[in-house]
Structures are given as C-alpha cells and as structure tokens.
Design a protein around this motif. Structure first.
Motif: not given
Lengths: 175, 280
Positions: B153-160
């Motif tokens: 599993s992974r978590l991404f903090m994407l830009t808007p």
C-alpha cells in the motif's frame, strides 16, 4: 500435474520447466522473516546452524496452529520477496528448492541458475488446502518465534507452479 | 440513552472475527467466480483462481482459516452518540473478543513489537477506529487484514494540479509496483482528500465496501471505473501469472482536503476479502 518427490535431485531439478504445474511430496523446512534473519546472524557470527540446508527445500510460510485431528492448520505461502536478501546466501549453502509466492529479485534469479536450484510458486490465499496437504509437522528450531519457527513438514501432493527453473526461465517475466 | 454492555461488544467481535477468518465475503466470491470464467482453460491464472475457490469451500466446510494470515484485526466502530457502553473500556472489550476467537479457532497470532519483533501471542491489540454517529446503535465492521497486501500500500501527497489524472495514475502505479507480491487479483481501497492520516483511514474504509459497489458520487465512481480498467490492462493476473484480472474492484472514499494538497492513499487487499459486519 507432474508428481515431484522431495528432497530434489539434480535430475529432477533439470526436468522442471517454468510454468508447469507440479504436485510436491516429501519433506520440506519452513522459514520466513524472523527465522531467516536469525539464520544469517548465526552465519555472521560463525555459529553452527541447528539444521542443514544441503539439498533442502524451504517453504516461506508461518502456519496457523493445528486444529484437533490435523497435523497443521491453514498454511499457505507468504510473499517470497521479503526473503530475497537472504536467499542467495542459503542457496550457496546448498539449498535446492524454495516455495513461496510472487516474483523474486534479479539476484535471486541469478543465484537459482548458478546453484542449479528451483523456485516453486504455491497459490497464495489457499491456506486451508495447503494445510490439509501437510501430513506431519515437527518443530526443528527457534520455538520462541511461534508461527515463524522452523518446522519440518511431510507433504503430500502439494500443488505448485514451477516459477523459476534452473535455466532461469521465469513465469513472472512471460507477460 | 441506550445501554450496551462491554460483554455484548466482546461477544460480537468474537463472532465477527470467527466468521471473517473462515469465509470470504459474498461479493468477493462472486468476483472470483467471474474472474475464473474469463481465463483460458489450463492457464496458470485459471489454475490459481480455481484453487482459491476450492480453498474457500474447504475452509468453510472444515472450519479452517481461509488464509493462514488471519491478519491484523481491524475494527471500524460507528458508535451512536445516544449509546452508553457499560463495563470494560471499549477497546479492551474488542481485544478480548479478538483474543478468544484467535485462540478458539486456531487462527495465527501475527502481531508483534515493531522493534524487537516479539509476538504478543494473542493477536492483540486490534486496530480500532471509532466514529461517533447519530442514533442509539453500534455498528461494528471487522476486517481481517493480511500484510502481504498491506505492505504494498502507498500514500501520495499530490499537488492539486495533478487532479483526476494524477489520482488514477497513483492508483495504477501502486498496483503495478506491487506486481505478483500482494496475491492478485487484488481489491483496491482508495482514500482521496482529507489529511495525511484521514486519507489512509478512508482507503481502509473503502475496503469494507462490497466489491462491485460504486461511489454515490458520479465523478468518483468514474475514477473507480477508469482505474479498474487500467489496472486490468496491466495483465499481472492471478498470482502474477498473467491474465485478465489483476484487480477485482476499486473503491474510493473521499473527504474535503486543504487548498494546497491532494492526498491519495491506496490500500491493497489480497483476493481473500474477509470482512464481516453487525449492528448492535
């Protein structure tokens, strides 16, 4: 499916081709994360191992406790990749077969060819079927690790796919 | 105000844990049957799917754990604010139910100290998430969460600026990188929005939805459909042997987020979806 008897002989290993289904019978050792780490610590410290890997097949698994009337509880394979950093070292010591699930690193693939060994894929998530194919279970080492201890299993008609054969053919790289 | 005793909670968790580890959810079984019917006869993927279905049958008949990884016991509790829980602390009652079920039904105890790796030997503590909701009932959802898939599993903090395309890419990339390791065909739970932590929780919550269900929000449902289509185009297939079904479903849950961010969490579940629910 082809019937394969364990321990593996060089002739048997030579005859296996990636992608074919096999039914394994005979004896295997179990070992997963903690057991591998401990074995490699023993090797690093020059301590004698409590068992030998020569000619053996290892099953990456940690069983459920045995219900009454059964030799073993549910016991399917765990993800082999977590053992990749340890496997080449054990293959160099004489390990001939590995049973687990999922792809292996390039280093492990090379070590399989170099050591004329084989990697079998058991079907992940089929723990009840595999548990029933285990006829006898004996504790071999590291009882403090509970389900992660090393056991010797006697297995009968244990279904697997040959995943990486001794020539380096790889079922995961066909796609 | 309604009173519910901690014994009722404990007994409910005991039953949920037992049933979860012994059987797949009906929607998971349906999806696996569909997947098996689309694979070429005699292919390794067909063999894998048939084995998994046969295993589910054996597990249910012989009361054996479907998978030896009987998982981290994850409990989502929606507690009505007009409920008074009497007796033990709620989380202690949950742990007691888990402890008894894992012992009584020969489930594997898989929880350990993260540093020393010493096993707690009773599969506790459970991972308990409580939400206070309206009403006077308690809704408990039990997920037996295996870690071969949790690890992928992974978590991404994407830009808007990444937008919907970025969300779908993050989902597909997570499944691609996981490859054969998490026991595909997987079920993909996705959290969109919130904060770093709530996003991960939403992904977990998405896994408690039925496979094949759609988000009530059409734009989110479209993300679910597109991500599933692209994941199945990866052709990783059952157990990584190649084939038409790499994922059984994609479920997305969402929450409002900050103007500066677009968190996306992708929680991978193996093909053994073991989830039970009850309302007290």
């Amino acid at each position: 499916m082809k019937k394969v008897t364990l321990p593996l002989t060089d002739e048997t290993i030579e005859s296996l081709t990636a992608g074919e289904g096999v039914l394994l019978s005979g004896t295997i050792l179990t070992g997963r994360d903690c057991a591998h780490k401990r074995i490699c610590e023993f090797l690093d410290q020059g301590k004698a191992l409590p068992f030998s890997f020569v000619g053996e097949t290892i099953y990456y698994a940690g069983p459920c406790p045995a219900p009454e009337g059964k030799a073993c509880g549910s016991c399917g394979p765990t993800t082999s990749a977590r053992m990749d950093s340890f496997a080449p070292r054990l293959l160099d010591l004489g390990l001939k077969g590995m049973i687990g699930k999922g792809e292996r690193s390039d280093e492990v693939c090379k070590s399989i060819v170099k050591n004329h060994a084989v990697y079998f894929a058991a079907i992940g998530g089929a723990g009840a079927l595999y548990g029933n194919a285990i006829r006898k279970s004996t504790l071999v080492a590291f009882p403090d690790l509970l389900s992660e201890a090393v056991y010797r299993f006697e297995i009968s008609d244990f279904p697997c796919i040959v995943a990486i054969d001794c020539h380096g053919n790889n079922v995961y790289k066909k796609a | 105000m309604r009173t519910i005793s901690s014994e009722q909670i404990e007994q409910a968790v005991y039953e949920l844990a037992k049933n979860a580890c012994l059987r797949l959810t009906p929607s998971c079984l349906r999806a696996l049957h569909t997947a098996a019917s689309t694979e070429e006869k005699d292919s390794a993927a067909a063999f894998a799917l048939q084995t998994v279905l046969q295993n589910a049958d054996t597990a249910a008949k012989e009361k054996m754990a479907v998978c030896q990884d009987t998982g981290y016991a994850v409990i989502l509790a929606e507690i009505g604010q007009d409920v008074h829980i009497e007796g033990k602390l709620f989380s202690d009652a949950v742990d007691s139910g888990v402890r008894r079920a894992y012992e009584d039904f020969c489930f594997r105890k898989s929880i350990c100290d993260p540093i020393t790796r010493v096993n707690t030997a009773d599969n506790t503590p459970a991972s308990v998430h409580t939400e206070i909701v309206a009403g006077d009932s308690v809704r408990l959802t039990f997920l037996s969460k295996g870690f071969g898939s949790e690890n992928m599993s992974r978590l991404f903090m994407l830009t808007p600026a990444k937008g919907v395309a970025g969300i779908i890419d993050a989902i597909v990339e997570t499944v691609r990188l996981a490859g054969s390791k998490p026991c595909p065909p997987v079920y993909v739970g996705v959290g969109i929005g919130g904060t770093f932590d709530t996003c991960a929780f939403l992904a977990k919550k998405a896994l408690t939805r039925e496979i094949g269900s759609s988000s009530p929000r059409e734009d989110i449902a479209a993300i679910e459909r597109e991500a599933l289509k692209r994941i199945n185009e990866l052709k990783i297939g059952a157990q990584g042997f190649g084939g038409n079904t790499t994922a059984l479903g994609v479920s997305c849950e969402w929450a409002p987020t900050h103007i500066a961010g677009l968190p996306v969490a992708v929680n991978i579940q193996c093909h053994c979806v073991r989830c039970e629910k009850i309302t007290l």
